[in-house]
Write an enzyme that holds these catalytic residues in place. Structure first.
Site, mmCIF file in Angstrom:
data_model
loop_
_atom_site.group_PDB
_atom_site.id
_atom_site.type_symbol
_atom_site.label_atom_id
_atom_site.label_comp_id
_atom_site.label_asym_id
_atom_site.label_seq_id
_atom_site.Cartn_x
_atom_site.Cartn_y
_atom_site.Cartn_z
ATOM 1 N N ASN A 115 0.825 -1.218 0.000
ATOM 2 C CA ASN A 115 0.000 0.000 0.000
ATOM 3 C C ASN A 115 0.856 1.263 0.000
ATOM 4 O O ASN A 115 0.414 2.312 -0.439
ATOM 5 C CB ASN A 115 -0.905 0.006 1.232
ATOM 6 C CG ASN A 115 -1.627 1.328 1.429
ATOM 7 O OD1 ASN A 115 -2.463 1.715 0.615
ATOM 8 N ND2 ASN A 115 -1.271 2.054 2.492
ATOM 9 N N ASP A 182 1.773 6.962 0.169
ATOM 10 C CA ASP A 182 0.717 6.102 -0.353
ATOM 11 C C ASP A 182 0.866 5.853 -1.850
ATOM 12 O O ASP A 182 0.777 6.770 -2.673
ATOM 13 C CB ASP A 182 -0.650 6.747 -0.067
ATOM 14 C CG ASP A 182 -1.754 5.708 -0.063
ATOM 15 O OD1 ASP A 182 -1.635 4.735 0.708
ATOM 16 O OD2 ASP A 182 -2.714 5.855 -0.848
ATOM 17 N N ARG A 210 0.056 -12.693 2.972
ATOM 18 C CA ARG A 210 -0.732 -11.918 3.926
ATOM 19 C C ARG A 210 -0.642 -10.492 3.411
ATOM 20 O O ARG A 210 0.456 -9.917 3.337
ATOM 21 C CB ARG A 210 -0.133 -12.041 5.323
ATOM 22 C CG ARG A 210 -0.861 -11.225 6.409
ATOM 23 C CD ARG A 210 -0.094 -10.001 6.823
ATOM 24 N NE ARG A 210 -0.707 -9.287 7.938
ATOM 25 C CZ ARG A 210 -0.472 -8.008 8.201
ATOM 26 N NH1 ARG A 210 0.370 -7.303 7.449
ATOM 27 N NH2 ARG A 210 -1.052 -7.412 9.220
ATOM 28 N N ASP A 212 -0.879 -6.800 3.684
ATOM 29 C CA ASP A 212 -0.898 -5.762 4.708
ATOM 30 C C ASP A 212 -1.801 -4.602 4.296
ATOM 31 O O ASP A 212 -1.828 -4.216 3.120
ATOM 32 C CB ASP A 212 0.541 -5.249 4.896
ATOM 33 C CG ASP A 212 0.658 -4.199 5.987
ATOM 34 O OD1 ASP A 212 0.500 -4.548 7.160
ATOM 35 O OD2 ASP A 212 0.903 -3.013 5.655
ATOM 36 N N GLU A 248 -5.412 -8.248 5.341
ATOM 37 C CA GLU A 248 -5.579 -7.621 6.643
ATOM 38 C C GLU A 248 -6.584 -6.476 6.529
ATOM 39 O O GLU A 248 -6.269 -5.406 5.988
ATOM 40 C CB GLU A 248 -4.245 -7.071 7.172
ATOM 41 C CG GLU A 248 -4.378 -6.562 8.598
ATOM 42 C CD GLU A 248 -3.757 -5.206 8.861
ATOM 43 O OE1 GLU A 248 -3.653 -4.825 10.021
ATOM 44 O OE2 GLU A 248 -3.386 -4.504 7.889
ATOM 45 N N ASN A 313 -2.527 -10.857 17.428
ATOM 46 C CA ASN A 313 -1.573 -10.738 16.327
ATOM 47 C C ASN A 313 -0.465 -9.777 16.745
ATOM 48 O O ASN A 313 -0.445 -9.271 17.874
ATOM 49 C CB ASN A 313 -2.266 -10.331 15.021
ATOM 50 C CG ASN A 313 -2.528 -8.841 14.906
ATOM 51 O OD1 ASN A 313 -2.501 -8.103 15.888
ATOM 52 N ND2 ASN A 313 -2.777 -8.378 13.708
ATOM 53 N N ARG A 352 -4.541 -19.170 13.015
ATOM 54 C CA ARG A 352 -3.140 -18.729 13.000
ATOM 55 C C ARG A 352 -2.662 -18.587 14.451
ATOM 56 O O ARG A 352 -3.262 -17.855 15.237
ATOM 57 C CB ARG A 352 -3.016 -17.384 12.282
ATOM 58 C CG ARG A 352 -1.567 -16.857 12.248
ATOM 59 C CD ARG A 352 -1.468 -15.550 11.489
ATOM 60 N NE ARG A 352 -2.240 -14.504 12.144
ATOM 61 C CZ ARG A 352 -2.567 -13.331 11.591
ATOM 62 N NH1 ARG A 352 -2.192 -13.055 10.351
ATOM 63 N NH2 ARG A 352 -3.265 -12.436 12.253
HETATM 64 C C1 QV4 Z 1 3.995 9.195 13.017
HETATM 65 C C2 QV4 Z 1 2.615 9.822 13.214
HETATM 66 C C3 QV4 Z 1 2.174 10.506 11.958
HETATM 67 C C4 QV4 Z 1 3.227 11.535 11.609
HETATM 68 C C5 QV4 Z 1 4.582 10.842 11.432
HETATM 69 C C6 QV4 Z 1 5.657 11.858 11.163
HETATM 70 O O1 QV4 Z 1 1.665 8.805 13.575
HETATM 71 O O2 QV4 Z 1 0.917 11.105 12.138
HETATM 72 O O3 QV4 Z 1 2.859 12.163 10.427
HETATM 73 O O4 QV4 Z 1 4.955 10.108 12.587
HETATM 74 O O5 QV4 Z 1 6.784 11.216 10.696
HETATM 75 C C7 QV4 Z 1 5.043 4.102 12.509
HETATM 76 C C8 QV4 Z 1 4.821 4.897 13.777
HETATM 77 C C9 QV4 Z 1 4.002 6.127 13.515
HETATM 78 C C10 QV4 Z 1 4.672 6.966 12.431
HETATM 79 C C11 QV4 Z 1 4.784 6.084 11.203
HETATM 80 C C12 QV4 Z 1 5.454 6.763 10.043
HETATM 81 O O6 QV4 Z 1 4.174 4.122 14.750
HETATM 82 O O7 QV4 Z 1 3.914 6.864 14.710
HETATM 83 O O8 QV4 Z 1 3.864 8.079 12.130
HETATM 84 O O9 QV4 Z 1 5.539 4.879 11.501
HETATM 85 O O10 QV4 Z 1 6.766 7.080 10.343
HETATM 86 C C13 QV4 Z 1 3.131 -0.741 11.784
HETATM 87 C C14 QV4 Z 1 2.936 -0.050 13.127
HETATM 88 C C15 QV4 Z 1 2.804 1.435 12.949
HETATM 89 C C16 QV4 Z 1 3.994 1.983 12.169
HETATM 90 C C17 QV4 Z 1 3.972 1.306 10.816
HETATM 91 C C18 QV4 Z 1 5.074 1.761 9.892
HETATM 92 O O11 QV4 Z 1 1.785 -0.568 13.745
HETATM 93 O O12 QV4 Z 1 2.787 2.051 14.245
HETATM 94 O O13 QV4 Z 1 3.880 3.393 12.056
HETATM 95 O O14 QV4 Z 1 4.141 -0.119 11.015
HETATM 96 O O15 QV4 Z 1 6.315 1.569 10.466
HETATM 97 C C19 QV4 Z 1 -4.664 0.523 11.030
HETATM 98 C C20 QV4 Z 1 -4.577 -0.066 9.638
HETATM 99 C C21 QV4 Z 1 -3.901 -1.431 9.613
HETATM 100 C C22 QV4 Z 1 -2.594 -1.421 10.394
HETATM 101 C C23 QV4 Z 1 -2.874 -0.892 11.782
HETATM 102 C C24 QV4 Z 1 -1.619 -0.820 12.628
HETATM 103 O O16 QV4 Z 1 -5.843 -0.172 9.032
HETATM 104 O O17 QV4 Z 1 -3.669 -1.795 8.269
HETATM 105 O O18 QV4 Z 1 -3.451 0.392 11.731
HETATM 106 N N1 QV4 Z 1 -1.934 -2.733 10.391
HETATM 107 C C25 QV4 Z 1 -0.880 -3.081 9.410
HETATM 108 C C26 QV4 Z 1 0.271 -3.856 10.043
HETATM 109 C C27 QV4 Z 1 1.030 -2.949 10.979
HETATM 110 C C28 QV4 Z 1 1.685 -1.832 10.185
HETATM 111 C C29 QV4 Z 1 0.884 -1.364 9.044
HETATM 112 C C30 QV4 Z 1 -0.327 -1.923 8.700
HETATM 113 C C31 QV4 Z 1 1.496 -0.396 8.153
HETATM 114 O O19 QV4 Z 1 -0.211 -5.012 10.665
HETATM 115 O O20 QV4 Z 1 2.002 -3.666 11.710
HETATM 116 O O21 QV4 Z 1 1.912 -0.708 11.061
HETATM 117 O O22 QV4 Z 1 2.231 -1.157 7.186
HETATM 118 O O23 QV4 Z 1 -5.684 -0.112 11.760
HETATM 119 CA CA CA Z 2 -3.711 3.577 -0.166
#
Ligand code: QV4
Ligand code: CA
Length: 512
Positions: A115, A182, A210, A212, A248, A313, A352
């Site tokens: 994504n 994005d 899987r 994401d 997911e 998870n 899982r």
């Molecule tokens: C932060 C702020 C932003 C700000 C930015 C500035 O939140 O508002 O603009 O800093 O730089 C991390 C940090 C997050 C940071 C971001 C970008 O936690 O604070 O932004 O990176 O630098 C995992 C973690 C996230 C992590 C992300 C990328 O959970 O915390 O973000 O990896 O490293 C929703 C979705 C669902 C998602 C879920 C977590 O619908 O799809 O949230 N789940 C999947 C994965 C998950 C992963 C992602 C998606 C993204 O299972 O592990 O997020 O690929 O519900």
């Molecule tokens: Ca998108």
């Protein structure tokens, strides 16, 4: 309407719902953050002999490497390119893992992050797992290559460019998830690059994906990408096999995007399962184990043959994603084992099992401030190997829930009762429950504050059976408790509420 019809057509003819596990190997284990060399060894020494069907691996592609916080686990959800070198290992190690796991009949599903790329403030340089140069500010990823034309800049209608409102479908799919750049999946070029990446994994022998953050992608864009995937490798899979897909999507109700919009493409994660099971086993909100009588579609979950289910998870075990406080994890091991036993005994969904690492959990005002901590690692940042203790549990900070004998034995239980319907349900109207699976297995759980002592119809043939929770069958004796089934299929279940594990489970393969 047109889109729906097209999806139904694609889904129907591409059949991406089959996990391609060996017959009667029913469960997936997520070896979160494991190195490829450790996974290869685990397939041979543990997963195949104990009937695990497949492994979900962490994202295999090149990702950002962060200093602050220091190498968080979530850096792997910030892609830099589709080269196969990551914190878990390089392409040669990856190839070796997939080959060795397939050779012992254990399938590999790759977690694919398609994504987005890294966060907008990821900087510029070569702080990436293969050392590829990138510039997040300029949206330039030459190792793919992607340039700013390949991102959804014009399409996002939120003031910040980030997703601000989950009630606006366009924002959720065209804006940045927590600032992650994005990708424009509407473009043929981007779709082609992603399909090329996934096909590279298929060439190496993976059995599925899987997907994401599927909620953040338009189903019709995903359908085009999946339609470009090759059939699975005929070294291990029958001709014409399609990659298994599970997406997911966190749908707990209340948002315009629902799981059902993705049913045409493959299976979907059922997050209600995890949150509700935790609530019931903890007996919160007036919930009781007796209410599990109609667990599954009866609880407004998606159809069983579309659902991917889990107790916890990698996100919700540490408060990420839809991580509610009810979610059970290895930190609450007694209730966790009870929930896992229930899940693995119950016919609903494709199961899982989570396999975690330990971290310095530290709550400040109800939030774990160390929720970012990565896997056990050495001073140079490399991930520590999974070491084994003499009692077969894991060391070096790896939890290995999948090796806890109660969970491993219930994975075997599920394999033995595969295809059998739920039968002979019993409950005491409170938190004592029991049920069977056809004539092949039976489980009883006492989550009340008093002893359970009842004679129940099991459906099993007469004989002496070994309980697989307190022990198991070894040779001609039981290492734990025994349950005697009479000629009419009845057995006495006595479970103290203070038992280490207040659960008894027996199946045909544990008959003496
Ligand atoms: C932060 C702020 C932003 C700000 C930015 C500035 O939140 O508002 O603009 O800093 O730089 C991390 C940090 C997050 C940071 C971001 C970008 O936690 O604070 O932004 O990176 O630098 C995992 C973690 C996230 C992590 C992300 C990328 O959970 O915390 O973000 O990896 O490293 C929703 C979705 C669902 C998602 C879920 C977590 O619908 O799809 O949230 N789940 C999947 C994965 C998950 C992963 C992602 C998606 C993204 O299972 O592990 O997020 O690929 O519900
Ligand atoms: Ca998108």
């Amino acid at each position: 309407m047109k889109v729906l019809a097209a999806l139904a057509f694609l889904g129907g003819c591409l059949a991406q719902y089959t996990p391609h596990t060996l017959p009667n190997r029913t469960s997936i284990v997520h070896l979160f953050e494991w190195r490829w060399t450790d996974i290869a060894a685990e397939c041979e020494r543990y997963l195949a002999p104990n009937g695990y069907g497949a492994v979900q691996i962490s994202p295999p592609n090149e990702h950002i490497v962060l200093q602050n916080p220091w190498r968080p686990w979530w850096q792997r959800y910030q892609p830099i390119s589709y080269k196969l070198c990551s914190r878990s290992g390089n392409e040669e190690e990856f190839r070796d893992m997939v080959t060795r796991c397939n050779n012992v009949g254990v399938r590999i599903y790759a977690d694919v992050v398609i994504n987005h790329m890294c966060g907008a403030s990821g900087g510029s340089g070569t702080h990436s797992s293969c050392g590829s140069h990138f510039d997040a500010g300029a949206e330039d990823f030459p190792a793919v290559p992607y340039t700013s034309w390949d991102f959804n800049n014009g399409k996002c209608n939120s003031p910040s460019g980030n997703i601000e409102n989950y009630n606006d479908i366009n924002q959720v799919r065209n804006c940045r998830l927590v600032s992650l750049l994005d990708l424009a999946l509407g473009k043929d070029y981007v779709r082609g690059k992603i399909a090329e990446y996934l096909n590279h994994l298929v060439d190496l022998g993976v059995a599925g994906f899987r997907v994401d953050a599927a909620k953040h992608m338009w189903p019709c864009d995903m359908a085009v990408i999946f339609s470009q995937l090759k059939d699975l490798d005929t070294r291990w899979f029958s001709r014409g096999s399609r990659p298994f897909i599970y997406q997911e999507v966190i749908d707990q109700g209340g948002e315009p995007i629902s799981s059902s919009q993705y049913f045409g493409l493959g299976r979907v994660t059922e997050f209600k399962y995890s949150a509700k099971l935790g609530t019931v086993v903890r007996r919160w909100n007036g919930e009781k184990m007796a209410y599990l009588r109609n667990w599954g579609e009866g609880w407004a979950f998606m159809p069983s043959d579309l659902a991917l289910v889990f107790v916890d998870n990698h996100d919700n075990q540490r408060g990420h994603g839809a991580g509610g406080a009810s979610v059970l994890t290895f930190w609450d091991s007694r209730l966790y084992k009870m929930a896992a036993a229930f899940m693995l005994a119950h016919p609903y969904g494709l199961t899982r099992v989570m396999s975690s690492f330990r971290w310095d959990r530290h709550f400040v005002n109800g939030k774990d401030v160390n929720d970012w901590m990565g896997p056990p690692s050495n001073d140079d940042g490399s991930t520590k190997k999974v070491s084994l203790n003499p009692d077969t549990t894991c060391g070096n900070g790896w939890v290995c829930e999948h090796r806890w004998h109660q969970i491993r034995n219930m994975v075997i239980f599920r394999n033995v009762v595969n295809g059998e319907p739920l039968a002979n349900w019993w409950d005491n109207g409170s938190n004592q429950i029991a049920f069977g699976r056809g004539t092949r297995g039976f489980i009883a759980i006492n989550n009340d504050d008093w002893n359970m002592n009842v004679t129940l119809q099991t459906g099993l043939p007469a004989g002496m059976y070994c309980d697989v929770i307190s022990g198991q069958k070894e040779g001609d004796h039981c290492t734990g408790l025994r349950v005697s089934v009479t000629a009419d299929g009845q057995a006495l279940f006595h479970i103290n509420n203070t038992a280490d594990d207040p659960t008894l489970a027996i199946h045909l393969d544990t008959k003496l």
